[in-house]
Design a protein around this motif. Structure first.
Motif, mmCIF file in Angstrom:
data_model
loop_
_atom_site.group_PDB
_atom_site.id
_atom_site.type_symbol
_atom_site.label_atom_id
_atom_site.label_comp_id
_atom_site.label_asym_id
_atom_site.label_seq_id
_atom_site.Cartn_x
_atom_site.Cartn_y
_atom_site.Cartn_z
ATOM 1 N N TRP A 230 85.095 -11.641 92.015
ATOM 2 C CA TRP A 230 86.206 -11.536 90.579
ATOM 3 C C TRP A 230 86.869 -10.357 90.160
ATOM 4 C CZ3 TRP A 230 85.030 -15.894 87.328
ATOM 5 C CH2 TRP A 230 83.572 -16.427 88.005
ATOM 6 N N SER A 231 87.750 -10.234 90.876
ATOM 7 C CA SER A 231 88.372 -8.746 90.685
ATOM 8 C C SER A 231 90.113 -9.515 89.607
ATOM 9 C CB SER A 231 89.486 -8.680 91.856
ATOM 10 O OG SER A 231 88.424 -8.424 92.832
ATOM 11 N N GLU B 196 70.678 -7.552 80.171
ATOM 12 C CA GLU B 196 69.892 -6.549 81.121
ATOM 13 C C GLU B 196 70.001 -6.036 81.595
ATOM 14 O OE1 GLU B 196 71.134 -9.552 82.180
ATOM 15 O OE2 GLU B 196 69.572 -11.184 81.852
ATOM 16 N N VAL B 197 70.892 -5.367 82.306
ATOM 17 C CA VAL B 197 70.798 -3.860 82.361
ATOM 18 C C VAL B 197 71.171 -2.905 81.814
ATOM 19 C CG1 VAL B 197 72.513 -2.733 84.248
ATOM 20 C CG2 VAL B 197 72.035 -5.166 84.755
ATOM 21 N N ILE C 54 77.688 -11.308 81.151
ATOM 22 C CA ILE C 54 77.780 -10.462 82.127
ATOM 23 C C ILE C 54 78.828 -9.510 83.105
ATOM 24 C CG2 ILE C 54 77.505 -11.430 84.324
ATOM 25 C CD1 ILE C 54 77.524 -14.388 83.221
ATOM 26 N N ALA C 55 79.551 -9.701 82.504
ATOM 27 C CA ALA C 55 80.614 -8.492 83.028
ATOM 28 C C ALA C 55 80.828 -7.325 82.638
ATOM 29 C CB ALA C 55 82.354 -8.565 83.084
ATOM 30 N N TYR D 35 67.569 -2.255 79.674
ATOM 31 C CA TYR D 35 66.591 -2.178 80.541
ATOM 32 C C TYR D 35 66.788 -0.399 80.644
ATOM 33 C CZ TYR D 35 65.208 -0.524 86.167
ATOM 34 O OH TYR D 35 64.965 -0.027 86.908
ATOM 35 N N VAL E 265 76.236 -8.539 97.234
ATOM 36 C CA VAL E 265 75.216 -7.670 97.125
ATOM 37 C C VAL E 265 74.973 -8.052 95.028
ATOM 38 C CG1 VAL E 265 75.149 -6.256 98.959
ATOM 39 C CG2 VAL E 265 76.540 -6.163 96.783
ATOM 40 N N THR F 65 82.997 -5.642 92.036
ATOM 41 C CA THR F 65 82.078 -6.498 92.327
ATOM 42 C C THR F 65 82.442 -7.050 93.645
ATOM 43 O OG1 THR F 65 81.716 -6.654 90.123
ATOM 44 C CG2 THR F 65 80.906 -8.776 91.648
ATOM 45 N N PHE G 282 90.581 -3.548 89.625
ATOM 46 C CA PHE G 282 89.679 -3.060 89.857
ATOM 47 C C PHE G 282 88.919 -4.404 90.509
ATOM 48 C CE2 PHE G 282 85.937 -1.331 88.349
ATOM 49 C CZ PHE G 282 85.553 0.232 89.221
ATOM 50 N N LEU G 283 88.183 -3.350 91.967
ATOM 51 C CA LEU G 283 87.551 -4.178 93.026
ATOM 52 C C LEU G 283 85.989 -3.663 93.288
ATOM 53 C CD1 LEU G 283 90.477 -5.399 93.513
ATOM 54 C CD2 LEU G 283 89.807 -5.049 95.406
ATOM 55 N N SER H 288 75.977 -7.230 92.228
ATOM 56 C CA SER H 288 76.575 -5.465 92.047
ATOM 57 C C SER H 288 76.861 -5.317 90.634
ATOM 58 C CB SER H 288 77.999 -6.721 91.817
ATOM 59 O OG SER H 288 78.121 -7.149 93.581
ATOM 60 N N SER H 289 75.557 -6.015 89.488
ATOM 61 C CA SER H 289 75.281 -5.039 88.451
ATOM 62 C C SER H 289 74.658 -3.716 88.453
ATOM 63 C CB SER H 289 74.811 -5.768 87.762
ATOM 64 O OG SER H 289 73.488 -6.293 88.855
ATOM 65 N N HIS I 107 91.072 -14.341 87.944
ATOM 66 C CA HIS I 107 90.140 -13.302 88.818
ATOM 67 C C HIS I 107 90.042 -13.845 90.471
ATOM 68 C CE1 HIS I 107 88.938 -12.938 84.409
ATOM 69 N NE2 HIS I 107 88.907 -14.357 84.095
ATOM 70 N N VAL J 8 86.292 -19.851 85.379
ATOM 71 C CA VAL J 8 85.930 -19.540 84.315
ATOM 72 C C VAL J 8 85.380 -20.958 83.506
ATOM 73 C CG1 VAL J 8 84.739 -18.023 82.926
ATOM 74 C CG2 VAL J 8 85.943 -16.948 84.305
HETATM 75 C C1 LIG Z 1 85.149 -13.258 84.076
HETATM 76 C C2 LIG Z 1 84.248 -12.040 85.244
HETATM 77 C C3 LIG Z 1 85.562 -10.663 85.222
HETATM 78 C C4 LIG Z 1 85.123 -10.100 85.887
HETATM 79 N N1 LIG Z 1 85.886 -8.912 85.857
HETATM 80 C C5 LIG Z 1 85.375 -7.738 87.141
HETATM 81 C C6 LIG Z 1 86.828 -7.043 87.187
HETATM 82 O O1 LIG Z 1 87.897 -6.936 87.451
HETATM 83 N N2 LIG Z 1 85.843 -6.539 88.743
HETATM 84 C C7 LIG Z 1 85.110 -6.598 88.757
HETATM 85 O O2 LIG Z 1 84.569 -5.222 90.305
HETATM 86 N N3 LIG Z 1 83.868 -7.153 88.590
HETATM 87 C C8 LIG Z 1 84.689 -7.645 87.632
HETATM 88 N N4 LIG Z 1 83.297 -8.791 87.198
HETATM 89 C C9 LIG Z 1 81.710 -8.770 87.826
HETATM 90 C C10 LIG Z 1 80.965 -8.692 86.885
HETATM 91 O O3 LIG Z 1 80.623 -7.589 86.387
HETATM 92 C C11 LIG Z 1 79.345 -8.785 87.561
HETATM 93 O O4 LIG Z 1 79.710 -10.143 87.526
HETATM 94 C C12 LIG Z 1 78.223 -8.127 87.494
HETATM 95 O O5 LIG Z 1 77.816 -6.812 87.081
HETATM 96 C C13 LIG Z 1 77.399 -8.790 87.741
HETATM 97 O O6 LIG Z 1 77.186 -8.027 88.957
HETATM 98 P P1 LIG Z 1 76.901 -9.664 90.169
HETATM 99 O O7 LIG Z 1 77.719 -11.066 89.776
HETATM 100 O O8 LIG Z 1 76.312 -9.377 91.212
HETATM 101 O O9 LIG Z 1 74.651 -10.141 89.668
HETATM 102 P P2 LIG Z 1 74.142 -9.915 89.892
HETATM 103 O O10 LIG Z 1 73.952 -8.518 90.260
HETATM 104 O O11 LIG Z 1 72.992 -9.765 91.284
HETATM 105 O O12 LIG Z 1 72.648 -10.028 88.851
HETATM 106 C C14 LIG Z 1 72.607 -11.831 88.109
HETATM 107 C C15 LIG Z 1 72.077 -11.374 86.730
HETATM 108 O O13 LIG Z 1 70.805 -10.456 87.415
HETATM 109 C C16 LIG Z 1 70.068 -10.559 86.536
HETATM 110 N N5 LIG Z 1 69.018 -8.755 86.807
HETATM 111 C C17 LIG Z 1 70.279 -7.935 87.499
HETATM 112 N N6 LIG Z 1 69.672 -6.616 87.113
HETATM 113 C C18 LIG Z 1 68.764 -6.792 85.757
HETATM 114 C C19 LIG Z 1 67.524 -5.722 85.764
HETATM 115 N N7 LIG Z 1 68.241 -4.311 85.565
HETATM 116 N N8 LIG Z 1 66.883 -6.547 84.434
HETATM 117 C C20 LIG Z 1 66.190 -7.746 84.649
HETATM 118 N N9 LIG Z 1 67.839 -8.778 84.754
HETATM 119 C C21 LIG Z 1 68.634 -7.879 85.850
HETATM 120 C C22 LIG Z 1 71.178 -10.377 85.010
HETATM 121 O O14 LIG Z 1 70.426 -11.654 84.508
HETATM 122 C C23 LIG Z 1 72.518 -10.606 85.772
HETATM 123 O O15 LIG Z 1 72.784 -11.209 84.849
HETATM 124 C C24 LIG Z 1 83.441 -10.017 86.499
HETATM 125 C C25 LIG Z 1 82.812 -11.159 86.414
HETATM 126 C C26 LIG Z 1 83.359 -11.877 85.921
HETATM 127 C C27 LIG Z 1 82.516 -13.202 85.513
#
Ligand SMILES: Cc1cc2nc3c(=O)[nH]c(=O)nc-3n(C[C@H](O)[C@H](O)[C@H](O)COP(=O)(O)OP(=O)(O)OC[C@H]3O[C@@H](n4cnc5c(N)ncnc54)[C@H](O)[C@@H]3O)c2cc1C
Length: 403
Positions: free
Chosen positions: A170-171, A388-389, A382-383, A392, A143, A139, A136-137, A145-146, A228, A218
């Protein structure tokens, strides 16, 4: 709320428990050790396919899917699935043996819910049969991606095709040799209203232009054989019929996909925490320090007591969320899903940490499942939405409800 299991579920719990005792735990260390050797990383240990066949023939297959699919899925409710997922969570790789592992489960739910007949024939059937894996792609490295509205990958229509350009990371699952298809999220219309810019599209992994850049680790572990990946999509062309549901529906699908995926992780983490507590109890009952058995130190007893309370609290909250999802749908249950996603990974991380401490040096060694459990709990904070999201959104919804 009545969380007493029916006879059917009691039978399944017994079956999964027996399967774990008979087939999984005896080879757990062997498989863990196999995947520490780099040459083995992206290969399938023959035992895995053998155990999958056994689970399938025992009817312990696709237990996560709330929809009945003949012999391929019994169509259990979330509440019925919870204790089974908990048992699977007691070994890091056990859920795959029952065809119940992420990200395939979420992808199968998407295909079952939103795929058309042709998409289901081509991808859902082999996934449900366990003959292929998927990724599932969503992130992206560039940017935050949360916030899914930030996703920048472009999906541009050209004639009968879509042309996809972007970089993902992180796919999960993309390194697996049987990973044959990815669900890719990107923007079909960057000028549309924020929540209808994104779409989801099916991309076979062997499509020209899709390049695996590298496997990510990881805490130093490559989580083989799924891994990943960081993935580059450069002028990737797929037929227009590969779009899921239609242009602009990606955000809607993402919301539908993440509810069940999140609670499944929580169920498994409760199993990981429960096993950690059991291992901790066994360890402290068998070692002496400063003239006493370690279990008799007050600080150790407090850690054990706290862990037991916290696991049971998280278990009941998970069952409550599962029950609400079953009776009122994922949308109505969204606050409970957020609550459990905030509570369970943090709880598991804390309980595993206490178990590691009580094991002394052995606790940080992969001779025990504890380091794997710790990494899993930490990742899930995180995933599928960082803590925090969820806070929020839950905070916002709570204030709104109290006004
Ligand atoms: C092992 C692993 C497996 C994963 N597998 C997948 C996958 O299969 N497919 C996929 O698409 N993604 C996957 N992910 C990605 C994961 O879903 C993202 O890392 C996650 O959504 C956060 O996005 P980001 O890394 O861009 O962090 P960012 O969006 O940059 O956020 C960083 C930090 O900012 C803070 N933050 C963000 N928003 C807020 C808020 N509203 N209030 C306060 N603080 C906030 C939090 O502390 C957050 O951790 C995986 C991640 C990991 C580590």
């Amino acid at each position: 709320m009545n969380f007493e299991y029916t006879d059917k579920v009691k039978g399944l719990i017994q079956q999964v428990q027996d399967f774990m005792d008979r087939y999984i735990y005896p080879v757990e260390q062997e498989l863990n050790a196999y995947y520490t050797i780099p040459e083995n990383f992206w290969t399938v240990h023959p035992k895995i396919e053998e155990l999958k066949e056994l689970a399938k023939s025992a009817g312990l297959w696709n237990l996560f899917l709330p929809k009945e699919y003949g012999e391929l899925s019994p169509g259990l409710s979330n509440l019925e699935y919870a204790p089974l997922a908990e048992l699977m969570g007691r070994c890091k790789w056990a859920s795959e043996i029952f065809n119940c592992s992420a990200p395939d489960t979420g992808n199968m739910e998407v295909l079952a819910k939103y795929g058309n007949a042709q998409q289901q024939k081509q991808w859902l059937e082999p996934l449900m049969n366990g003959t292929i894996r998927s990724a599932f792609l969503m992130t992206e490295p560039d940017v935050a991606s949360s916030d899914a509205t930030n996703i920048e990958t472009s999906i541009r229509a050209e004639g009968d095709e879509y042309v996809i350009n972007g970089r993902k990371w992180w796919s999960s699952g993309a390194m697996h040799p049987n990973c044959k298809v990815a669900i890719v999220m990107g923007k079909t219309d960057a000028n549309a209203q924020r929540h209808i810019q994104q779409s989801m599209i099916l991309v076979p992994m062997d499509t020209p232009g899709l390049k695996i850049v590298r496997p990510l680790n990881v805490f130093g572990s490559y989580d083989a054989p799924e891994g990943h990946a960081e993935i580059l999509l450069e002028n990737v062309r797929v037929p227009k019929s590969n779009i899921l549901l239609g242009e602009g529906r990606g955000f809607e699908i993402a919301q539908g996909r993440l509810g069940p995926g999140r609670i499944h992780h929580c169920m498994r983490l409760i199993g990981a925490a429960q096993r950690s507590l059991e291992l901790m109890c066994q360890r402290v009952a068998s070692r002496q320090a400063f003239g006493r058995t370690i279990k008799d130190f007050s600080s150790i007893r407090q850690d054990i007591a706290r862990s037991r309370c916290e696991i049971e609290q998280a278990r009941l909250l998970t069952l409550s969320a599962a029950d609400k999802m079953d009776r009122h749908g994922n949308k109505v249950a969204k606050d409970l899903i957020s609550m459990i996603k905030i509570v369970a990974p943090q709880m598991a991380q804390t309980v595993v940490d206490r178990a590691i401490q009580a094991h002394g040096g052995m606790g940080v060694c992969s001779d025990t499942p504890l380091p794997g459990f710790f990494a899993y709990a930490r990742i899930i904070r995180i995933a599928d939405g960082p803590d925090e999201v969820h806070m929020y959104q839950l905070g916002r919804n709570t204030v709104k409800a109290m006004m």
